[in-house]
Design an enzyme around this catalytic site. Sequence first.
Site, PDB file in Angstrom:
ATOM      1  CD  GLU A 243      -2.729   1.218   2.515  1.00  0.00           C
ATOM      2  OE1 GLU A 243      -3.399   2.241   2.764  1.00  0.00           O
ATOM      3  OE2 GLU A 243      -2.772   0.195   3.223  1.00  0.00           O
ATOM      4  CD  GLN A 280      21.475  32.918 -10.677  1.00  0.00           C
ATOM      5  OE1 GLN A 280      21.221  33.569  -9.659  1.00  0.00           O
ATOM      6  NE2 GLN A 280      22.687  32.838 -11.189  1.00  0.00           N
TER       7      GLN A 280
END
Length: 387
Positions: A243, A280
């Site tokens: 799970e 940037q």
Amino acid sequence: MMIPRDLYEEEHEIFRNSVVKWCEEHIVPHAEQWLADGQVSKEVWKAAGEAGFLAMYADESYGGLGVDDFRYDQILMEEITKYSSGLFLPLHNRIVGPYFQKFGTKEQKDRLMPGIVSGDKILAIAITEPGTGSDMAGIRTRAEDKGDHWVLNGSKTYISNGLISDVVLVAARTHPDNPHAMGLFIVEAGMEGFQRGRKLKKLGLHAQDTAELFFEDVKIPKANVLGDPYKGFKYMMSGLAEERLAGAAAFMGRAERAFEVTMDYITERKAFGKPIGTFQNSRFKMAEMRTELDMGWVFTDHCTKLHLQGKLSAEVAAEAKLKTSEIEARVVDDCLQLHGGAGFMDEYEISRLYADARISRIYAGTSEIMKEIIGRGLGLDDRGAGR
């Protein structure tokens, strides 16, 4: 630019292409309506059954493919998560379905598996209660043996597929003095005393129905007891590693989708005369996220290989859930930030991805529980002992 993945073979990638095409045909046109409705349609479940996407491990006599290769389900988790936050196929396929496959009697399989495979019987599992979350030993719902049947009483909450499900696997205590003595009881729609409560309003996953369930003197035939009625706790624990691995695949799929939509946005959106992706900060953020995503995929795929070999431990599965849910959280948050004000608007996909991602560090065991499991695996316990 994603790192090459050696987990999948050619037939798996062919399957992935078919899943993507299916999503574009059966999910994309209806996604907005499902969000408005607060649940997906039953028709999409039947379409998934027709495509062969449900309980692929089921025997061909039940309409299944007889193929128990977790990689096919992992592809479903990776791709469907990108298109819909409401179609919980992994819950049906890899959490609830395996209980019937492993512990069901021939009569139970003959009766239920054809519908599970076709999508006519949607599955749910009811463990969590108003006062009980990760501590399954604290469950208060009880089942009492009456000789030729059991009587079930109690309530559950936060149940995924709670309203749309046809078959609910309910965890209940079967011995008053032993908190680990539990049974898994098959409750079917229409049983007297079984009531569905309200559809719960949530921060995210708005197309996935989550509900309260109530059981008042529900008569459970002996034929609807799954396996040993005193070993349900053991059964539930046996499926937790898979799970959590299933969760990791879905978390990574959502994070990858957030990265994709953000890449599109920052290359198209301009500020000060140039695409914001050329700044940037944008480049550095995307570089950081790409690196984290690749690290997450490598670890998830490694865990899948261990699982295929039967070597995935509870501790490593906990590591996978912990790390991938954290990667997902950081990625969706950074991606929303790169969208600026648009990221806060519900009409932009990143807003929904952000909201949907918040549950990942909670369900299937909280991040704190994952750390506890990992820590104990290191030989540490609450008395400070170690190796």
